[in-house]
Every structure is written in C-alpha cells, then in structure tokens.
Motif scaffolding. Structure first.
Motif, PDB file in Angstrom:
ATOM      1  N   PHE A 240       0.739  -1.247  -0.001  1.00  0.00           N
ATOM      2  CA  PHE A 240      -0.019  -0.141   0.119  1.00  0.00           C
ATOM      3  C   PHE A 240       0.826   1.324   0.021  1.00  0.00           C
ATOM      4  O   PHE A 240       0.377   2.476  -0.301  1.00  0.00           O
ATOM      5  N   GLY A 241       2.147   1.179   0.084  1.00  0.00           N
ATOM      6  CA  GLY A 241       3.072   2.213   0.103  1.00  0.00           C
ATOM      7  C   GLY A 241       2.739   3.052   1.373  1.00  0.00           C
ATOM      8  O   GLY A 241       2.739   4.512   1.427  1.00  0.00           O
ATOM      9  N   ASP A 242       2.313   2.385   2.523  1.00  0.00           N
ATOM     10  CA  ASP A 242       1.833   3.353   3.787  1.00  0.00           C
ATOM     11  C   ASP A 242       3.176   3.542   4.843  1.00  0.00           C
ATOM     12  O   ASP A 242       2.717   3.688   5.851  1.00  0.00           O
ATOM     13  N   GLY A 243       4.228   3.361   4.514  1.00  0.00           N
ATOM     14  CA  GLY A 243       5.465   3.416   5.228  1.00  0.00           C
ATOM     15  C   GLY A 243       5.453   2.358   6.285  1.00  0.00           C
ATOM     16  O   GLY A 243       5.221   1.264   6.126  1.00  0.00           O
ATOM     17  N   ASN A 244       5.767   2.575   7.662  1.00  0.00           N
ATOM     18  CA  ASN A 244       5.476   1.624   8.470  1.00  0.00           C
ATOM     19  C   ASN A 244       4.398   1.351   9.561  1.00  0.00           C
ATOM     20  O   ASN A 244       4.414   1.022  10.483  1.00  0.00           O
ATOM     21  N   THR A 245       3.269   2.103   8.807  1.00  0.00           N
ATOM     22  CA  THR A 245       2.099   1.914   9.538  1.00  0.00           C
ATOM     23  C   THR A 245       0.891   1.193   8.969  1.00  0.00           C
ATOM     24  O   THR A 245       0.809   1.239   7.635  1.00  0.00           O
ATOM     25  N   MET A 246      -0.095   0.807   9.847  1.00  0.00           N
ATOM     26  CA  MET A 246      -1.318   0.016   9.221  1.00  0.00           C
ATOM     27  C   MET A 246      -2.607   0.707   9.298  1.00  0.00           C
ATOM     28  O   MET A 246      -3.626   0.392   9.280  1.00  0.00           O
ATOM     29  N   GLN A 247      -2.389   2.214   9.727  1.00  0.00           N
ATOM     30  CA  GLN A 247      -3.222   3.108  10.317  1.00  0.00           C
ATOM     31  C   GLN A 247      -4.656   3.245   9.189  1.00  0.00           C
ATOM     32  O   GLN A 247      -4.141   3.423   7.987  1.00  0.00           O
ATOM     33  N   GLY A 248      -5.613   2.839   9.702  1.00  0.00           N
ATOM     34  CA  GLY A 248      -6.839   2.877   8.675  1.00  0.00           C
ATOM     35  C   GLY A 248      -6.967   1.591   7.603  1.00  0.00           C
ATOM     36  O   GLY A 248      -8.057   1.895   7.054  1.00  0.00           O
TER      37      GLY A 248
END
Lengths: 183, 314
Positions: free
Chosen positions: B147-155
């Motif tokens: 998802f290209g979200d960095g190191n978070t799964m927020q949301g």
C-alpha cells in the motif's frame, strides 16, 4: 560524577565555502574525466548523498549534454566492524546501472579512518567492475587506518581523534570536548 | 532484543526498524548477485522438530544471502523424547559453535526453553499454537509495502479468516497488525476462536461475507485438516460455504484489496479460487518478502544494533 568538561564548536567552513568547494570538485572531476565515457556519481548513505546530487547537477551544467548517472550506496552490510559496534542500515542502496566499464566517483562528506570507503568499494563490486573508482570528500580529517586516499578534497582539516566533525550544506563544524581540571 | 521468541516484546517502533532493515534486504535480493558479506563467519543452525519446507528454506536462504554458514537439524518429533534429548541436541550443536538457532517445535514454549541452554541467539520459527513472529513481520512488510503506507497500518482493515484458535500465525499477526494501527477482524466459527478471548481491539465476524466487501486485506488461514477429527468443524463443505474464498466472493473484494495466505494452501477448502487469477493476490510476494524479513531479523540479532548493545561494547 563525570569530570567537568568544556565543549567547543568551531565552524571552519560556511555555506558559501561548501558551495564553492563542491563546484571546484565538480570542475576537477570534469577535467580529469574528459574522455572517460560513462560517469556515475555515487553518494555514500547518508552523508554523501546530498553532495553527490550537487556534483551530478553541476557536471551536467559544466558539460552541457553529458549525462551523469546518480546513485547511492549503503555500506552497512559490508562494514568490517559488524557486531563490534551497533551497525544500523541507513537507507537502501540505489545503483542506477551496471557499473562495468563506468568511471565511478564515490562521494562522502568526511574521510577519516577509510573503513567506510573500503566497505563502499566492496559494495560497488557487487554492481559490476568499474573502469575506475575515484573518491571525492568535503573534509579529509586524517587518521587513516587503511591505504586509501581521496582524489578530490574540499578541505584538509587536522583533527584530534576525539573530535566530532559535522558536514552539512550550511557548513563544517568541529566539536571538541576537553576535560577541564578542577580549580 | 537478544532473541526473537514472540512478537509480544516488540513495540511499533521496533517493528518499524525491522521493516526498514528489510527494505535494505529487499534491495539486495533484487540484485543479480543477491549476497552480502555481513554475517561472514557466523553459523545459523535450523533446528526443526516439526515439518516445514518454506520456513526452513526461507531462513536458510536468508542466512546464506548474508554469507552466514548454515547447518540443518531435522527430526520427527516421534523419534525424540523431548526434555533431555532436546536439550542434549541444543547443547551438542552449541558446542560446535552456533551463533543463532532457528527453532520450530510442535509444543509451545520450546524456543523460550532453548534460550536457557545456549548463549546463542534463538529465533522462534513457530512453536505450537503460540507464536510465529517472522511470519507476522513478513506479513506486515507485505501489507505496508503493497500500500506504500510506510511503517503503519493505520486506517487499514484486515480480516483474518479461518482457524484462529490453533493458529500461531494468527496470534502473531493479530498482535503485530494491531500494534501498527490496523483494524483487525477475526473471521471464524465460534469453535475456532481462542477460548481465552482475542487480543484487545480485534473484532469478530462469523462469516466471510461480513468482511469481503470492505476489507483492505483478506488474510486466509490454512484449514488444518486434523481439526476435522476433533469435531470442531462439522464438515469441510460447510466450512467452505461460510469461510472459503470462492470466485463470487473474490469478485466482491474492493479493487485495491490484497489476498494473503501463509501457506501451505488447501485448494478446495479455504481457497476455492485460483489465487493466480486474483489481481490482489500477494501470496508469492509473501514468500519473497519472507527472505528479506528473515535477513533483517538475522542481521539485527547477529550483527546490528541489538547485538552490539547486548555486548555493551559500542
């Protein structure tokens, strides 16, 4: 209790000095590599990356039409002091092309023991066999532990081993911490 | 961090650091010669008391790409009488000079016990129903990088479907996903939910149809056939009807959704659709990422910051 200590910071180069040094190094690279074919400028992660970017940009201005490839190399997997001290990878390597036959200019901010450069040379090997590798640094602070020398130097700066040398686009600062005898 | 036994001791920042190192390893794995000298001279022993192909090969590939030497010890659990002989095995291998043990066992707690018998680093490669930490880390890597979200799964909403109760993968994944900020739903019949309850923040659904239309990640677990015998699931056909991913359900997945599976897959049970026909399938990416993440774990424990700091000679 720690002994009392005095902390002194000396700014030895300012932003203009840095800009001039990078420009001069860029001209020297062009002059030295007039017929060198493919030129790849590779910054060592992370301190050498912004300098490599400026050098590559300068060269394409100095020699209009000459394409300069730009890359970065992370040396953490090649260090000789893994497990002797904490080695934390900085940012991934990005080498834009096969280096076989290319002239590589390796760029870092400070040249000190030479161990980082040794690791970088080994890292580059995994991306081909360059025709030549040259080394550009903003500050050579001495205290080499390996037979490595720079091809392009911004400034030679004598330092103590305990000094801390910080190089950024806005200048070079030497931090010295000295123990002060009480009374 | 001296060992990796469970994800419980890792916070979001430490997980993030491991995923960052895995980015480096992924770059190395993309090279024509995917090998670096980082762990030259170190020995990694895989000690597997339970069958495994992909996890063992994944760890061994990871060790070799970092230039470590590898040795393998495989044993069927039946031939070993735990306790004494397990300990003897570890002590014998330790005496040969092992820097890291990668341990899998059908009983929970064995990797933890191994740490008492050796000075080497111990990495849990799956113990009973307890934990499979590297699987959770590679899954977190797969989701965040996809998802290209960095190191978070927020949301992000992640639905884990199947035998949650007996799955060490589910246990580790729920822990890591929640720590990284994901909304997690456990989708299972009530007989296959853990008796002790789910970790905080994990919702429950009793049919895949409740989640398939709106999840970002559909994480299918293997339906372990041996559970059939214990009458936890009345019939495979009924399980498939409520919890299997069939073409009609796959068509209802949002376009960006990922489909994941830790393997090995049971085609015709939980997977009623060919994953190679699913645009969102990340199942092979999980396998590739597994090597990168295990390299990151080996490097961080044997050569990185943690190792240096443990020895206190930074």
């Amino acid at each position: 209790m720690n002994p009392p200590s005095a902390h002194r910071e000396t700014r030895i180069l300012d932003a203009d000095d840095i800009r001039r040094a990078v420009t001069r190094i860029s001209h020297e690279i062009v002059e030295r590599n007039r017929d060198a074919g493919a030129l790849v400028v590779i910054g060592i992660q992370t301190g050498g990356v912004w300098i490599a970017e400026q050098i590559a940009a300068n060269i394409s201005v100095i020699e209009e039409g000459r394409t300069v490839a730009l890359g970065t190399v992370d040396v953490s997997m090649y260090r000789d002091d893994i497990s002797l001290r904490p080695v934390v990878p900085a940012a991934p390597t990005s080498v834009p092309c096969d280096l076989t036959g290319a002239t590589v200019v390796l760029v870092d901010n400070v040249l000190y023991t030479g161990r980082t450069v040794r690791a970088a040379l080994e890292a580059l090997n995994d991306h081909g066999r360059p025709r030549a590798v040259q080394l550009a640094v903003i500050v050579d602070r001495g205290h080499r532990e390996l037979p490595i020398r720079p091809d392009y130097v911004g400034k030679n700066v004598p330092t103590h081993m305990a000094d801390d040398v910080t190089v950024g686009p806005d200048g070079v600062v030497i931090s010295t911490t000295m123990e002060v005898s009480a009374g | 961090m001296k060992h990796l036994i469970t994800t419980a001791g890792l916070d979001a920042a430490e997980i993030g650091n491991l995923l960052d190192v895995a980015d480096h390893m992924a770059e190395i794995n993309s090279r024509p010669v995917p090998k670096v000298p980082a762990l030259r001279g170190r020995t990694v022993a895989s000690v597997f008391f339970e069958d495994s192909t992909r996890t063992r090969l994944s760890f061994e590939t990871a060790a070799k790409r970092l230039s470590a030497d590898t040795m393998t010890f495989s044993a069927s659990t039946s031939s070993l009488n735990k306790g004494e002989s397990l300990r003897d095995t570890i002590e014998t291998l330790s005496a040969m000079g092992v820097d890291a043990f990668v341990v899998r066992h059908k009983s929970s707690g064995v990797p933890e016990a191994v740490t008492q018998w050796t000075d080497a680093v111990v990495i849990n490669a799956g113990d009973g129903w307890h934990q499979h930490p590297t699987q959770a880390l590679l899954d977190a890597f797969t989701v965040t990088r996809s998802f290209g979200d960095g190191n978070t799964m927020q949301g992000r909403h992640i639905a884990i479907v199947g035998d949650i109760k007996h799955s060490r993968v589910a246990r580790s994944c729920m822990d890591v996903f929640v720590k990284l900020g994901a909304r997690v739903t456990a989708v299972a019949p009530s007989t296959l939910l853990p008796a002790g309850g789910l970790p905080g923040g994990v919702a429950v659904a009793h049919g895949i149809d409740d989640v398939v239309g709106e999840c970002d990640v559909l994480y299918m677990l293997r339906m372990q056939r041996e559970r059939m015998d214990s009458a936890l699931v009345p019939e495979l056909g009924e399980y498939s009807a409520r919890f299997g991913l069939d073409p009609a359900r796959a068509a209802r997945l949002p376009a960006h959704s990922l489909v994941m599976h830790p393997g090995p897959m049971n085609r015709g049970v939980e997977m009623l659709v060919d994953p190679s026909h699913l645009p969102g399938s990340r199942i092979l990416a999980q396998v590739a990422n597994g090597v990168s993440v295990r390299m990151a774990v080996l490097f961080s424990l044997l050569g990185g910051a943690a190792a240096g700091l443990e020895r206190g000679d930074s």
